[in-house]
Design a protein around this motif. Structure first.
Motif, PDB file in Angstrom:
ATOM      1  N   ARG A  58       0.791  -1.216   0.057  1.00 13.68           N
ATOM      2  CA  ARG A  58      -0.195  -0.048   0.052  1.00 13.68           C
ATOM      3  C   ARG A  58       0.872   1.371  -0.093  1.00 13.68           C
ATOM      4  O   ARG A  58       0.509   2.245  -0.682  1.00 13.68           O
ATOM      5  CB  ARG A  58      -0.981  -0.095   1.168  1.00 13.68           C
ATOM      6  CG  ARG A  58      -2.334   0.357   0.993  1.00 13.68           C
ATOM      7  CD  ARG A  58      -3.189   0.341   2.213  1.00 13.68           C
ATOM      8  NE  ARG A  58      -3.273  -1.071   2.552  1.00 13.68           N
ATOM      9  CZ  ARG A  58      -3.146  -1.469   3.793  1.00 13.68           C
ATOM     10  NH1 ARG A  58      -2.998  -0.729   4.666  1.00 13.68           N
ATOM     11  NH2 ARG A  58      -3.406  -2.946   4.056  1.00 13.68           N
ATOM     12  N   ARG A  59       1.843   1.343   1.046  1.00 19.62           N
ATOM     13  CA  ARG A  59       2.798   2.288   0.949  1.00 19.62           C
ATOM     14  C   ARG A  59       3.562   2.627  -0.273  1.00 19.62           C
ATOM     15  O   ARG A  59       3.586   3.823  -0.718  1.00 19.62           O
ATOM     16  CB  ARG A  59       3.778   2.144   2.121  1.00 19.62           C
ATOM     17  CG  ARG A  59       4.283   3.571   2.587  1.00 19.62           C
ATOM     18  CD  ARG A  59       5.269   3.186   3.949  1.00 19.62           C
ATOM     19  NE  ARG A  59       4.782   2.095   4.657  1.00 19.62           N
ATOM     20  CZ  ARG A  59       5.157   1.114   5.028  1.00 19.62           C
ATOM     21  NH1 ARG A  59       6.413   0.398   4.444  1.00 19.62           N
ATOM     22  NH2 ARG A  59       4.564   0.312   5.775  1.00 19.62           N
ATOM     23  N   LYS A  60       3.971   1.569  -1.015  1.00 22.13           N
ATOM     24  CA  LYS A  60       4.706   1.796  -2.383  1.00 22.13           C
ATOM     25  C   LYS A  60       3.534   2.053  -3.426  1.00 22.13           C
ATOM     26  O   LYS A  60       4.326   3.145  -4.105  1.00 22.13           O
ATOM     27  CB  LYS A  60       5.297   0.504  -2.559  1.00 22.13           C
ATOM     28  CG  LYS A  60       6.508   0.136  -2.162  1.00 22.13           C
ATOM     29  CD  LYS A  60       7.270  -1.009  -2.740  1.00 22.13           C
ATOM     30  CE  LYS A  60       8.450  -1.575  -2.201  1.00 22.13           C
ATOM     31  NZ  LYS A  60       9.331  -2.519  -2.719  1.00 22.13           N
ATOM     32  N   ALA A  61       2.432   1.835  -3.306  1.00 22.34           N
ATOM     33  CA  ALA A  61       1.528   2.279  -4.337  1.00 22.34           C
ATOM     34  C   ALA A  61       1.095   3.763  -4.117  1.00 22.34           C
ATOM     35  O   ALA A  61       1.196   4.405  -5.179  1.00 22.34           O
ATOM     36  CB  ALA A  61       0.163   1.487  -4.173  1.00 22.34           C
ATOM     37  N   GLU A  63       3.140   6.058  -2.797  1.00 25.47           N
ATOM     38  CA  GLU A  63       4.171   6.891  -3.462  1.00 25.47           C
ATOM     39  C   GLU A  63       4.336   6.824  -4.784  1.00 25.47           C
ATOM     40  O   GLU A  63       4.667   8.035  -5.352  1.00 25.47           O
ATOM     41  CB  GLU A  63       5.575   6.044  -2.655  1.00 25.47           C
ATOM     42  CG  GLU A  63       5.707   6.354  -1.156  1.00 25.47           C
ATOM     43  CD  GLU A  63       6.969   5.523  -0.537  1.00 25.47           C
ATOM     44  OE1 GLU A  63       7.614   4.686  -1.426  1.00 25.47           O
ATOM     45  OE2 GLU A  63       7.210   5.576   0.503  1.00 25.47           O
ATOM     46  N   ALA A  64       3.899   5.848  -5.365  1.00 29.03           N
ATOM     47  CA  ALA A  64       4.106   5.654  -6.976  1.00 29.03           C
ATOM     48  C   ALA A  64       2.899   6.774  -7.437  1.00 29.03           C
ATOM     49  O   ALA A  64       3.083   7.420  -8.457  1.00 29.03           O
ATOM     50  CB  ALA A  64       3.779   4.478  -7.377  1.00 29.03           C
ATOM     51  N   ALA A  65       1.986   6.724  -6.850  1.00 32.30           N
ATOM     52  CA  ALA A  65       0.722   7.535  -7.230  1.00 32.30           C
ATOM     53  C   ALA A  65       1.137   8.902  -6.811  1.00 32.30           C
ATOM     54  O   ALA A  65       0.880   9.995  -7.990  1.00 32.30           O
ATOM     55  CB  ALA A  65      -0.702   7.269  -6.404  1.00 32.30           C
ATOM     56  N   ILE A  66       1.894   9.349  -5.710  1.00 35.86           N
ATOM     57  CA  ILE A  66       2.437  10.720  -5.780  1.00 35.86           C
ATOM     58  C   ILE A  66       3.235  11.058  -6.724  1.00 35.86           C
ATOM     59  O   ILE A  66       3.168  12.269  -7.320  1.00 35.86           O
ATOM     60  CB  ILE A  66       2.970  10.957  -4.249  1.00 35.86           C
ATOM     61  CG1 ILE A  66       1.694  10.806  -3.074  1.00 35.86           C
ATOM     62  CG2 ILE A  66       3.818  12.302  -4.204  1.00 35.86           C
ATOM     63  CD1 ILE A  66       2.296  10.624  -1.679  1.00 35.86           C
TER      64      ILE A  66
END
Length: 80
Positions: A58-61, A63-66
């Motif tokens: 969830r955290r990686k997703a 960060e990728a969205a940001i």
């Protein structure tokens, strides 16, 4: 004798197939790699190489969205 007996040649195995033409294995291998990359199999293997908890995913997703959002904003600002 049972009628449900199958030959090995009768079994149809779904999957990817690449034809080798003129004994050019390198070209066929390149074509196979391209197909695998398009299907996302390499990316899937990379993701499954190590265990990742749901929170980490969830955290990686997020960060990728940001990153995607910031990149989009900079492109829009450059156009103005």
């Amino acid at each position: 004798m049972s009628k449900s007996r199958h030959n090995e040649t009768d079994a149809i195995i779904p999957g990817m197939r690449v034809e080798v033409r003129n004994n050019d294995v390198n070209k066929a291998l390149r074509r196979l790699k391209k197909k695998l990359a398009e299907d996302g199999i390499f990316q899937d293997l990379r993701n499954k190489e190590f265990f990742e908890s749901k929170g980490t995913k969830r955290r990686k997703a997020k960060e990728a969205a940001i990153r995607r959002y910031k990149k989009q904003r900079t492109k829009e600002n450059d156009n103005w």
